[in-house]
Enzyme design. Structure first.
Site, short mmCIF file in Angstrom:
data_model
loop_
_atom_site.label_atom_id
_atom_site.label_comp_id
_atom_site.label_asym_id
_atom_site.label_seq_id
_atom_site.Cartn_x
_atom_site.Cartn_y
_atom_site.Cartn_z
N ARG A 237 0.83 -1.19 0.00
CA ARG A 237 0.00 0.00 0.00
C ARG A 237 0.87 1.24 0.00
NH1 ARG A 237 -3.31 -2.56 -1.76
NH2 ARG A 237 -5.47 -2.95 -1.10
N GLU A 266 -2.34 7.98 -6.62
CA GLU A 266 -2.41 7.19 -7.84
C GLU A 266 -3.56 7.69 -8.73
OE1 GLU A 266 -2.79 3.14 -6.58
OE2 GLU A 266 -0.75 3.06 -5.75
N HIS A 285 0.18 -0.16 -10.09
CA HIS A 285 -0.67 -0.88 -9.14
C HIS A 285 -1.31 -2.09 -9.82
CE1 HIS A 285 -3.09 -0.23 -5.17
NE2 HIS A 285 -2.95 -1.52 -5.44
#
Length: 342
Positions: A237, A266, A285
């Site tokens: 994370r 992000e 991601h």
């Protein structure tokens, strides 16, 4: 018997066939509501279940639910739900912690190998017609065997990474105050204090879950303890790392490089220095992505919803205290998980 109502946000337009597989036999309607707090609450107030995606399920939403039995997430991370508020209302929150462990472990190992062998730089030399420089460039780095890989958190994903790393001859250490040391030793990994892991490791793999307690867990003082030759890897994370401190450590040569699948923001802004650093590998991601990911995730969501709506405990629950008072029937050992990478 009244129709059961599951409320979600308009994130997919296929009629939820994979989620509905496990819901077959139940009289269920899936209602899509706007991904805005007030509008969602208006639609979800009388919901029997929430399928959380694309919206923060806040305390305000949770306190406005009159008969909700479960909040189900189609992700490992649970930071999009106010867990404390759900627990106070005895609403179990489920996630899917075990559907893409292998994918994330593969991606983590890929980033480790690519960053250590300086794959982006080596490829750039070839494309820039500087073929003869490639070998000399790599002469400055030792071989992988015998180096130390350190894990911060040692849940399911880092355990899978350790199995992949062992054949490469890496010494492995792990910091995780929530796991009994013999559970770490069983994987050929040494349990150790955080400072020892930071100071001795050539690679630091960050796997801490995205919880309030782990917010910006990795700060400037931690990067200062790492070897100047160390590489920092994060497939967990983004919010577990103080990104400004990481950038400073990279810019000042306090660590050698980073390989990141997750960031604080992000997608990153155009002015994020990480985007222009030669010693940083970035992926979007995507560590969990594979052809089986989305179908497996959706089917698991349906299974969790079906179990609770049939009056049974779910398979995975991040707030077990809510289960004890939920009135649901316990039918199997529950998988109680601390967070995204347990």
């Amino acid at each position: 018997m009244a129709k059961l109502k599951i409320v979600t946000t308009p994130f997919q337009a296929d009629g939820y066939p994979l989620e509905r597989e496990a819901l077959a036999g139940l009289d269920v309607e899936i209602v899509e509501a706007p991904a805005e707090e007030s509008a969602f609450l208006a639609a979800a107030q009388d919901a029997d279940a929430i399928y959380a995606k694309g919206l923060k399920i806040t305390r305000r939403i949770i306190d406005g639910l009159t008969k909700c039995r479960v909040i189900t997430l189609g992700s490992v991370g649970v930071d999009s739900v106010d867990i404390a508020a759900a627990t106070e209302r005895n609403i179990p929150v489920t996630n899917i912690p075990d559907t893409f462990i292998e994918e994330v472990a593969d991606h983590t190992m890929t980033l480790l190998l690519a960053s250590w062998r300086r794959l982006p730089e080596s490829e750039r030399l070839v494309r820039d017609k500087r073929w003869g420089e490639g070998r000399r460039f790599l002469y400055q780095f030792p071989r992988l065997r015998g180096l130390t890989l350190g894990f911060i958190s040692f849940g399911r994903i880092p355990r899978a990474v350790s199995r992949r790393a062992a054949p490469f001859g890496l010494r492995m250490m792990a910091y995780d105050p929530f796991i009994e040391e013999f559970a770490v030793l069983d994987y050929g990994v040494e349990p150790a204090p955080l400072n020892d892991v930071l100071e001795q490791s050539d690679f630091i793999c960050m796997h801490a879950p995205g919880t309030p307690e782990s917010d910006r867990m990795m700060r400037a003082e931690h990067f200062a303890r790492m070897k100047k030759t160390a590489i920092f890897i994060n497939t967990g994370r983004g919010q577990t790392v103080d990104e400004a401190a990481l950038i400073e450590a990279l810019q000042q040569g306090k660590i050698a490089g980073a390989a990141l699948d997750v960031l604080e923001k992000e997608p990153p802004g155009d002015n994020n220095p990480l985007l222009s650093m030669d010693n940083v590998i970035l992926t979007a991601h995507v560590a969990s992505a594979s052809s089986r990911f989305d179908p497996a995730r959706k089917r698991r969501v349906g299974q969790e919803l079906a179990l609770v709506l049939k009056g049974k405990w779910p398979m995975s629950c991040v707030n077990p205290a809510a289960l004890e008072k939920s009135g649901l029937a316990r039918w199997q050992p529950i998988s109680i998980l601390r967070g995204p990478n347990s």
